[in-house]
Design a protein around this motif. Structure first.
Motif, mmCIF file in Angstrom:
data_model
loop_
_atom_site.group_PDB
_atom_site.id
_atom_site.type_symbol
_atom_site.label_atom_id
_atom_site.label_comp_id
_atom_site.label_asym_id
_atom_site.label_seq_id
_atom_site.Cartn_x
_atom_site.Cartn_y
_atom_site.Cartn_z
ATOM 1 N N MET A 1 0.875 -1.183 0.000
ATOM 2 C CA MET A 1 0.000 0.000 0.000
ATOM 3 C C MET A 1 0.904 1.223 0.000
ATOM 4 S SD MET A 1 -2.446 1.264 3.085
ATOM 5 C CE MET A 1 -4.021 0.540 2.731
ATOM 6 N N PRO A 2 0.531 2.257 -0.751
ATOM 7 C CA PRO A 2 1.396 3.441 -0.764
ATOM 8 C C PRO A 2 1.459 4.105 0.611
ATOM 9 C CG PRO A 2 -0.394 3.626 -2.393
ATOM 10 C CD PRO A 2 -0.666 2.415 -1.568
ATOM 11 N N VAL A 3 2.534 4.820 0.853
ATOM 12 C CA VAL A 3 2.618 5.696 2.026
ATOM 13 C C VAL A 3 1.729 6.901 1.739
ATOM 14 C CG1 VAL A 3 4.130 7.191 3.384
ATOM 15 C CG2 VAL A 3 4.948 4.940 2.615
ATOM 16 N N MET A 4 0.738 7.154 2.602
ATOM 17 C CA MET A 4 -0.231 8.211 2.289
ATOM 18 C C MET A 4 -0.266 9.321 3.326
ATOM 19 S SD MET A 4 -3.362 6.083 0.561
ATOM 20 C CE MET A 4 -3.954 5.169 1.972
ATOM 21 N N ASP A 5 0.684 9.282 4.295
ATOM 22 C CA ASP A 5 0.547 10.197 5.431
ATOM 23 C C ASP A 5 1.223 11.544 5.251
ATOM 24 O OD1 ASP A 5 3.274 9.760 5.876
ATOM 25 O OD2 ASP A 5 2.918 8.196 7.365
ATOM 26 N N SER A 6 1.763 11.789 4.078
ATOM 27 C CA SER A 6 2.423 13.092 3.908
ATOM 28 C C SER A 6 2.212 13.649 2.504
ATOM 29 C CB SER A 6 3.918 12.974 4.221
ATOM 30 O OG SER A 6 4.446 11.735 3.760
ATOM 31 N N PRO A 7 0.953 13.865 2.118
ATOM 32 C CA PRO A 7 0.690 14.434 0.790
ATOM 33 C C PRO A 7 1.272 15.848 0.729
ATOM 34 C CG PRO A 7 -1.313 14.490 2.135
ATOM 35 C CD PRO A 7 -0.286 13.712 2.917
ATOM 36 N N ALA A 8 1.806 16.194 -0.430
ATOM 37 C CA ALA A 8 2.397 17.531 -0.583
ATOM 38 C C ALA A 8 1.353 18.593 -0.254
ATOM 39 C CB ALA A 8 2.890 17.705 -2.019
ATOM 40 N N GLY A 9 1.695 19.481 0.653
ATOM 41 C CA GLY A 9 0.766 20.555 1.013
ATOM 42 C C GLY A 9 -0.322 20.136 1.981
ATOM 43 N N GLY A 10 -0.283 18.874 2.459
ATOM 44 C CA GLY A 10 -1.268 18.418 3.450
ATOM 45 C C GLY A 10 -2.564 17.959 2.805
ATOM 46 N N MET A 11 -3.402 17.348 3.626
ATOM 47 C CA MET A 11 -4.695 16.844 3.140
ATOM 48 C C MET A 11 -5.704 17.998 3.087
ATOM 49 S SD MET A 11 -7.173 13.967 4.896
ATOM 50 C CE MET A 11 -6.381 12.444 4.410
ATOM 51 N N LYS A 12 -6.392 18.104 1.951
ATOM 52 C CA LYS A 12 -7.415 19.140 1.796
ATOM 53 C C LYS A 12 -8.793 18.493 1.874
ATOM 54 C CE LYS A 12 -4.524 22.263 -0.915
ATOM 55 N NZ LYS A 12 -3.254 21.513 -0.696
ATOM 56 N N LEU A 13 -9.638 19.011 2.736
ATOM 57 C CA LEU A 13 -10.962 18.428 2.955
ATOM 58 C C LEU A 13 -12.062 19.317 2.389
ATOM 59 C CD1 LEU A 13 -10.584 17.361 6.716
ATOM 60 C CD2 LEU A 13 -10.289 15.920 4.682
ATOM 61 N N HIS A 14 -13.094 18.694 1.860
ATOM 62 C CA HIS A 14 -14.306 19.396 1.417
ATOM 63 C C HIS A 14 -15.436 18.871 2.304
ATOM 64 C CE1 HIS A 14 -17.606 20.810 -1.046
ATOM 65 N NE2 HIS A 14 -16.797 21.269 -1.980
ATOM 66 N N THR A 15 -16.173 19.750 2.938
ATOM 67 C CA THR A 15 -17.255 19.242 3.802
ATOM 68 C C THR A 15 -18.300 18.521 2.949
ATOM 69 O OG1 THR A 15 -18.358 21.389 3.699
ATOM 70 C CG2 THR A 15 -16.972 20.953 5.637
ATOM 71 N N SER A 16 -19.011 17.613 3.590
ATOM 72 C CA SER A 16 -19.951 16.752 2.855
ATOM 73 C C SER A 16 -21.068 17.581 2.245
ATOM 74 C CB SER A 16 -20.526 15.680 3.776
ATOM 75 O OG SER A 16 -21.013 16.230 4.974
ATOM 76 N N PRO A 17 -21.538 17.129 1.079
ATOM 77 C CA PRO A 17 -22.610 17.875 0.412
ATOM 78 C C PRO A 17 -23.879 17.868 1.265
ATOM 79 C CG PRO A 17 -22.127 15.810 -0.719
ATOM 80 C CD PRO A 17 -21.080 15.982 0.318
ATOM 81 N N ASN A 18 -24.649 18.880 1.021
ATOM 82 C CA ASN A 18 -25.878 19.122 1.756
ATOM 83 C C ASN A 18 -26.825 17.920 1.740
ATOM 84 O OD1 ASN A 18 -27.170 21.182 3.180
ATOM 85 N ND2 ASN A 18 -28.585 21.482 1.467
ATOM 86 N N ASP A 19 -26.796 17.161 0.631
ATOM 87 C CA ASP A 19 -27.796 16.100 0.442
ATOM 88 C C ASP A 19 -27.217 14.718 0.715
ATOM 89 O OD1 ASP A 19 -26.063 16.002 -1.659
ATOM 90 O OD2 ASP A 19 -27.588 15.891 -3.223
ATOM 91 N N MET A 20 -26.172 14.651 1.505
ATOM 92 C CA MET A 20 -25.499 13.375 1.679
ATOM 93 C C MET A 20 -25.042 13.196 3.126
ATOM 94 S SD MET A 20 -23.666 11.798 -1.298
ATOM 95 C CE MET A 20 -23.127 10.126 -1.392
ATOM 96 N N VAL A 21 -25.457 12.085 3.719
ATOM 97 C CA VAL A 21 -25.100 11.771 5.096
ATOM 98 C C VAL A 21 -24.404 10.418 5.084
ATOM 99 C CG1 VAL A 21 -25.996 11.366 7.417
ATOM 100 C CG2 VAL A 21 -27.131 13.014 5.923
ATOM 101 N N ARG A 22 -23.207 10.332 5.666
ATOM 102 C CA ARG A 22 -22.457 9.072 5.638
ATOM 103 C C ARG A 22 -23.061 8.042 6.577
ATOM 104 N NH1 ARG A 22 -18.165 5.701 7.714
ATOM 105 N NH2 ARG A 22 -18.880 6.320 9.765
ATOM 106 N N ALA A 23 -23.284 8.439 7.821
ATOM 107 C CA ALA A 23 -23.773 7.506 8.834
ATOM 108 C C ALA A 23 -24.759 8.253 9.707
ATOM 109 C CB ALA A 23 -22.609 6.992 9.674
#
Lengths: 418, 418
Positions: free
Chosen positions: B215-237
């Motif tokens: 599995m690739p090393v994923m803990d240091s993406p260039a510039g850090g992890m960028k998050l987008h908040t979940s869309p208005n019409d979508m609930v994960r759990a």
């Protein structure tokens, strides 16, 4: 704490709010505005007319009537249809080939992330000798919607209709013999993510397959279907979720409550929603009540589709249409949210007339009892004990269309090979 | 409309209200009260000491460092472990055998109803030459919980720990060579319903398997992890759902929103919950913020477990424990519900210090940006741009335990074959 929509803030942009629906729009209804025309939606191309045929060299025996499984496994017909897809090359040529096991890598997406969806419909051997599907266009369109929702590929829905007809053209004559009019076979189009790569991502390889199987007749359990309302700590589907899509993720998580209910002598869960306790689905079927309103009107009521909690059942919509067309003078047909408390109250006032579950597997099954929080709602099962008058009327009309007693556009005749 | 608990009525009985939890209790913690003693929980017997060994005759080459997939497929080690289960006979003898495809009937439960769950953990080649697993007992217990939630069989969790060690004992020396200290391999215990019968029911046949993959090393993406908040019409759990269980049904449905976010340049979705917009998970990882409270205290905050919305991550709980033990004097560690509005407000007041996502795949990945409703929250990434000071401290402590720089009970040494 409600998982409902996050309220808009002052700076809301439309693209932010519609991230998901825009994804579906992008993938299903992407329109070509070139030349000033709005073109047809674009799907991944799947040409069902190019199907290749490899017939079985080991044809199996058709089981005796009523036998649907062998050593605990569902009995399927001699053939199945498979179509491979890759993100790189799209859909390959569909194959009709001998029914048999699939080979999947242990890393296949479907086995880890539930990238899977399916459809269920039946082929009916008519009393006129013809073989029919019932509204396969509805199933094909829903299959496309489910596939999109679960990040699997798109396809022209007509191609799936054609593949269904192709499988039944070959296996229909033997497996749904003219000597057994009034019988059916169950068709299961399935789409799974086969991409052999771990990691939470949309699969770039998939397999669409269609199998045809025997299934027991389930629409007339002795004494009717008995429902237990969903446990306090369990919600089947939620606003903003995927309850409306026929994806595997709606089924596995429901089994625990269902098994407990069965251990207690109930057939299915009546899934309630929200602190209000709205009635949604009965097991994996749509749920209907016929009652008298307080004003004395006879009403057929079922949950609405608009909050996307329930499946847009083909049987459900057919029942609603037939009821409106043929019972409109005597019965008001209503799709709205209604609560278990309304049902309890109607029961205590003697206003419950009938109830039934409707879907492909259970067809139209009369409900005789709802158990809710230590109270029982007993529901009349009609004079002969096999369902109320409206339940039986609707069931009879549907059966007549399915088995060719009534010529109707919903019955699509299969052109069989022999 | 909130899918929260249905309020109790006057006649509520405990057995009605606890249908689901009682099912879990029944299946996992069924106690034997005979002789007046409360016995150990009863699981389906699985004897990991009886493992049979069939070694590959076609050993494959270990890929060059950093290569994790071949032709788009995850590269796994030479062997895997499989254990079959049937409701009739329980668990069969575990087999260690050559890695290769699985054979499933097209009617297999997992392909239709998402009767599947998994775990993810890593084996680490230490700088001292030893091979270690990190807290495999935690993964094994959660695997049992997930299996029960999705109506798959139970097992003694220790048996899964032993199977993990057995696979690594054989494949560790070659695939995680002593010449590559500081590298890891990803272990994926998986349990699927193989019962070849259509119909919405708990499967009576299942397969547990364990594979080991790169599995690739994923803990240091260039510039850090960028998050987008979940869309208005979508609930994960949702409360009453299964967000806390590592079942396939939590992943597939999240892909659509994730893909849209990626298309817009964000790495993961920050899943919000409820009209309040509570912060829950970042993609499939737990989510942490380090901020100053209005009173000036330094606080490490993350969502709580008690409403069962989020995964009880092994990395999450390890971080919380280390932070409490080693940073307790300077940082207050808080598990509580907190909203995106609180994060936005803290940002506007300059109180956000750090943020990171934590899980097995992403380890501890610094978060540099949260995009919410057309507004950006930019988060400091530390002097070197690879994460804030606390983020790096916690990450370093964990890494030291994983790779044997610190002797700690969380690091379980594999007794290798050579």
């Amino acid at each position: 704490m409600a998982p409902s929509a996050i309220p808009s803030t002052a700076h809301d942009g439309e693209q932010d709010l519609d991230l998901t629906s825009s994804a579906i729009d992008h993938r299903i209804a992407e329109s070509n505005h070139s030349n000033g025309h709005v073109a047809e939606p674009k799907y991944d191309e799947l040409d069902a007319t190019k199907i290749s045929y490899t017939f079985t060299k080991e044809p199996r025996d058709v089981p005796a009537p009523g036998v649907t499984s062998l050593n605990g496994s569902t009995i399927c017909t001699d053939h199945m249809i498979t179509v491979k897809w890759t993100a790189k090359s799209g859909w390959e040529t569909p194959e009709l080939r001998p029914y048999g096991p699939l080979t999947l890598m242990p890393t296949a997406s479907v086995l880890h992330y539930a990238t899977e969806c399916f459809e269920g419909l039946k082929a009916y051997r008519g009393f006129d000798g013809k073989l029919r599907l019932f509204r396969p266009d509805c199933n094909a369109k829903r299959f496309l919607m489910s596939s999109t929702r679960i990040s699997l590929p798109t396809f022209p829905p007509e191609s799936v209709e054609k593949l269904l007809l192709a499988l039944m053209a070959v296996d229909g004559p033997k497996w749904l013999s003219r000597e057994r009019p009034g019988s059916f076979i169950y068709l299961r189009p399935t789409l799974i993510g086969t991409h052999a790569q771990l990691g939470v991502q949309a699969p770039s390889e998939a397999l669409l397959y269609i199998i045809a199987s025997y299934m027991p007749v389930m629409d007339s359990p002795a004494g009717g279907m008995k429902l237990h309302t969903s446990p306090n700590d369990m919600v089947r589907a939620w606003v903003g979720g995927f309850g409306y899509a026929k994806v595997g993720a709606n089924y596995g998580p429901s089994l625990l409550a269902t098994q407990e209910a069965r251990d207690r002598g109930y057939g299915q869960i009546l899934w309630l929603y929200g602190s209000e306790g709205f009635c949604t689905e009965a097991g994996a079927s749509n749920f209907f009540v016929v009652w008298k309103t307080k004003e004395g009107k006879t009403q057929l009521i079922t949950a609405p589709l608009d909050d996307r909690l329930i499946l847009d059942g083909v049987t459900r919509r057919s029942i609603l249409q037939l009821a409106r067309e043929r019972l409109g003078d005597e019965v008001e047909v209503v799709e709205r949210k209604y609560t278990i408390e309304e049902v309890m109250e109607a029961n205590s006032e003697g206003r419950i007339l009938e109830s039934f579950a409707a879907g492909t597997a259970f067809f139209v099954t009369p409900v005789s009892l709802i158990h809710h929080r230590e109270q029982d709602v007993e529901i009349p099962m009609g004079k002969a004990g096999d369902g109320g008058a409206y339940t039986l009327k609707l069931k009879g009309w549907l059966r007549d269309i399915m088995y060719g007693n009534e010529d109707h556009p919903w019955g699509v005749v299969v052109q069989e090979e022999q």
